[in-house]
Enzyme design. Sequence first.
Site, PDB file in Angstrom:
ATOM      1  N   ASN A   9       4.726 -17.047  -5.093  1.00 39.84           N
ATOM      2  CA  ASN A   9       5.306 -15.813  -4.559  1.00 39.84           C
ATOM      3  C   ASN A   9       4.696 -15.583  -3.172  1.00 39.84           C
ATOM      4  OD1 ASN A   9       6.117 -13.218  -3.974  1.00 39.84           O
ATOM      5  ND2 ASN A   9       4.917 -12.241  -5.600  1.00 39.84           N
ATOM      6  N   TRP A  10       5.477 -15.913  -2.166  1.00 37.82           N
ATOM      7  CA  TRP A  10       4.942 -15.868  -0.799  1.00 37.82           C
ATOM      8  C   TRP A  10       4.887 -14.443  -0.247  1.00 37.82           C
ATOM      9  CZ3 TRP A  10       7.652 -20.648   1.966  1.00 37.82           C
ATOM     10  CH2 TRP A  10       7.301 -21.808   1.270  1.00 37.82           C
ATOM     11  N   LYS A  11       5.467 -13.519  -0.972  1.00 35.21           N
ATOM     12  CA  LYS A  11       5.488 -12.103  -0.549  1.00 35.21           C
ATOM     13  C   LYS A  11       6.005 -11.996   0.894  1.00 35.21           C
ATOM     14  CE  LYS A  11       1.914 -11.166  -3.917  1.00 35.21           C
ATOM     15  NZ  LYS A  11       0.784 -10.371  -4.342  1.00 35.21           N
ATOM     16  N   HIS A  94       7.991  -6.782  -9.913  1.00 36.09           N
ATOM     17  CA  HIS A  94       6.625  -7.044  -9.467  1.00 36.09           C
ATOM     18  C   HIS A  94       5.895  -5.713  -9.283  1.00 36.09           C
ATOM     19  CE1 HIS A  94       3.223  -8.257  -7.024  1.00 36.09           C
ATOM     20  NE2 HIS A  94       3.426  -9.485  -7.464  1.00 36.09           N
ATOM     21  N   GLU A  96       4.038  -4.654  -7.067  1.00 36.16           N
ATOM     22  CA  GLU A  96       4.131  -4.090  -5.706  1.00 36.16           C
ATOM     23  C   GLU A  96       5.457  -3.348  -5.519  1.00 36.16           C
ATOM     24  OE1 GLU A  96       3.258  -7.725  -3.644  1.00 36.16           O
ATOM     25  OE2 GLU A  96       1.203  -7.647  -4.401  1.00 36.16           O
ATOM     26  N   GLU A 166       0.831  -9.863 -15.212  1.00 39.23           N
ATOM     27  CA  GLU A 166       0.019  -9.702 -14.012  1.00 39.23           C
ATOM     28  C   GLU A 166      -0.732  -8.367 -14.069  1.00 39.23           C
ATOM     29  OE1 GLU A 166       1.657 -12.318 -10.629  1.00 39.23           O
ATOM     30  OE2 GLU A 166       2.614 -10.369 -10.486  1.00 39.23           O
ATOM     31  N   GLY A 172      -4.389 -10.035  -5.929  1.00 44.68           N
ATOM     32  CA  GLY A 172      -4.905 -10.038  -4.559  1.00 44.68           C
ATOM     33  C   GLY A 172      -6.327  -9.523  -4.434  1.00 44.68           C
ATOM     34  N   SER A 211      -4.790 -13.406  -8.724  1.00 46.44           N
ATOM     35  CA  SER A 211      -5.955 -14.128  -8.191  1.00 46.44           C
ATOM     36  C   SER A 211      -6.143 -15.519  -8.797  1.00 46.44           C
ATOM     37  CB  SER A 211      -7.230 -13.293  -8.355  1.00 46.44           C
ATOM     38  OG  SER A 211      -7.127 -12.094  -7.595  1.00 46.44           O
ATOM     39  N   GLY A 232       0.183 -15.835  -5.860  1.00 43.95           N
ATOM     40  CA  GLY A 232       0.431 -15.147  -4.591  1.00 43.95           C
ATOM     41  C   GLY A 232      -0.348 -15.814  -3.467  1.00 43.95           C
ATOM     42  N   GLY A 233      -1.517 -15.270  -3.168  1.00 41.94           N
ATOM     43  CA  GLY A 233      -2.321 -15.740  -2.034  1.00 41.94           C
ATOM     44  C   GLY A 233      -2.476 -17.249  -1.957  1.00 41.94           C
TER      45      GLY A 233
HETATM   46  P1  PGA Z   1      -2.279 -13.130  -6.051  1.00 42.74           P
HETATM   47  O1  PGA Z   1      -0.836 -12.471  -6.316  1.00 42.74           O
HETATM   48  O2  PGA Z   1      -2.235 -14.530  -6.568  1.00 42.74           O
HETATM   49  O3  PGA Z   1      -2.460 -13.064  -4.555  1.00 42.74           O
HETATM   50  O4  PGA Z   1      -3.282 -12.300  -6.783  1.00 42.74           O
HETATM   51  C1  PGA Z   1      -0.149 -12.736  -7.493  1.00 42.74           C
HETATM   52  C2  PGA Z   1       1.158 -11.989  -7.506  1.00 42.74           C
HETATM   53  O5  PGA Z   1       1.227 -10.876  -6.975  1.00 42.74           O
HETATM   54  O6  PGA Z   1       2.165 -12.486  -8.041  1.00 42.74           O
END
Ligand code: PGA
Length: 254
Positions: A9-11, A94, A96, A166, A172, A211, A232-233
């Site tokens: 997930n590149w956001k 998600h 976010e 999640e 993050g 994470s 994500g990251g």
């Molecule tokens: P993260 O994000 O790996 O940066 O913690 C995961 C996500 O939001 O899907």
Amino acid sequence: MRQPFIAGNWKMNKTVQEARELAEAIVAGVQALHDVEVALCPPFVALTAVKAVIADTPLKLGAQNMHDQEKGAFTGEISPIMLAGWVDYVIVGHSERRQHFGESDAFINRKVRAALRHSLRPILCIGETLEQNDRGETEAVLAQQLRLGLDGVSSTEAAHLVIAYEPVWAIGTGRPATPADAQQRCAFIRQELCARFGDVADAIRILYGGSVTPSNAPELLRQPDIDGALVGGASLVAQDFIAIVRAASQKQTA
Ligand code: PGA
């Protein structure tokens, strides 16, 4: 058997050119691994560029969000018919989106059902906040998000679902859930899915997200009810993402 699944997930990161380069680097590192399904979820404007890079490879494409309506006066939104036949997966709900854009379980449910109607596979994200966790409410929150998010979904449709567990406090933050806790939550999710959909639940992949890194992925992915990861990251760094995909491949052969 559930095939391990790693989704990046590149956001809101990467220009179109950067997205193309990242996708090329990832393809080079993972295309020989046939026992793991890999999906890249770049921003909307980079979908076309990334799709071109992964053409003729087994990699899949995912969108990070969509609206539930097919068309209309929803400035800035992307509809299921725009994504249908173009991407394989769509991330829905998600944290976010829930947190910063006020998405309700009812709206998320409409998106899940719209995705399934258009043969898009939803990756439904659920997870508790730190406060909910501290209050011991995690299982109640997960059960409720599943119940509301999957309202009206049939057992036949459920076979196309992916669930991502999640914990909001792990996203993050560099502070992932322990493998034992993540396993326990994912097993709980499977139990809930089983109560709702019967045997089909055994085929639904449940990912852990929050994470995930190359160093913690092997232990997380070794857990019996964790079928992959939503990353994500670490998905923004080709070598890190490739290492996580390799860890999932080893789960398969273990
Ligand atoms: P993260 O994000 O790996 O940066 O913690 C995961 C996500 O939001 O899907």
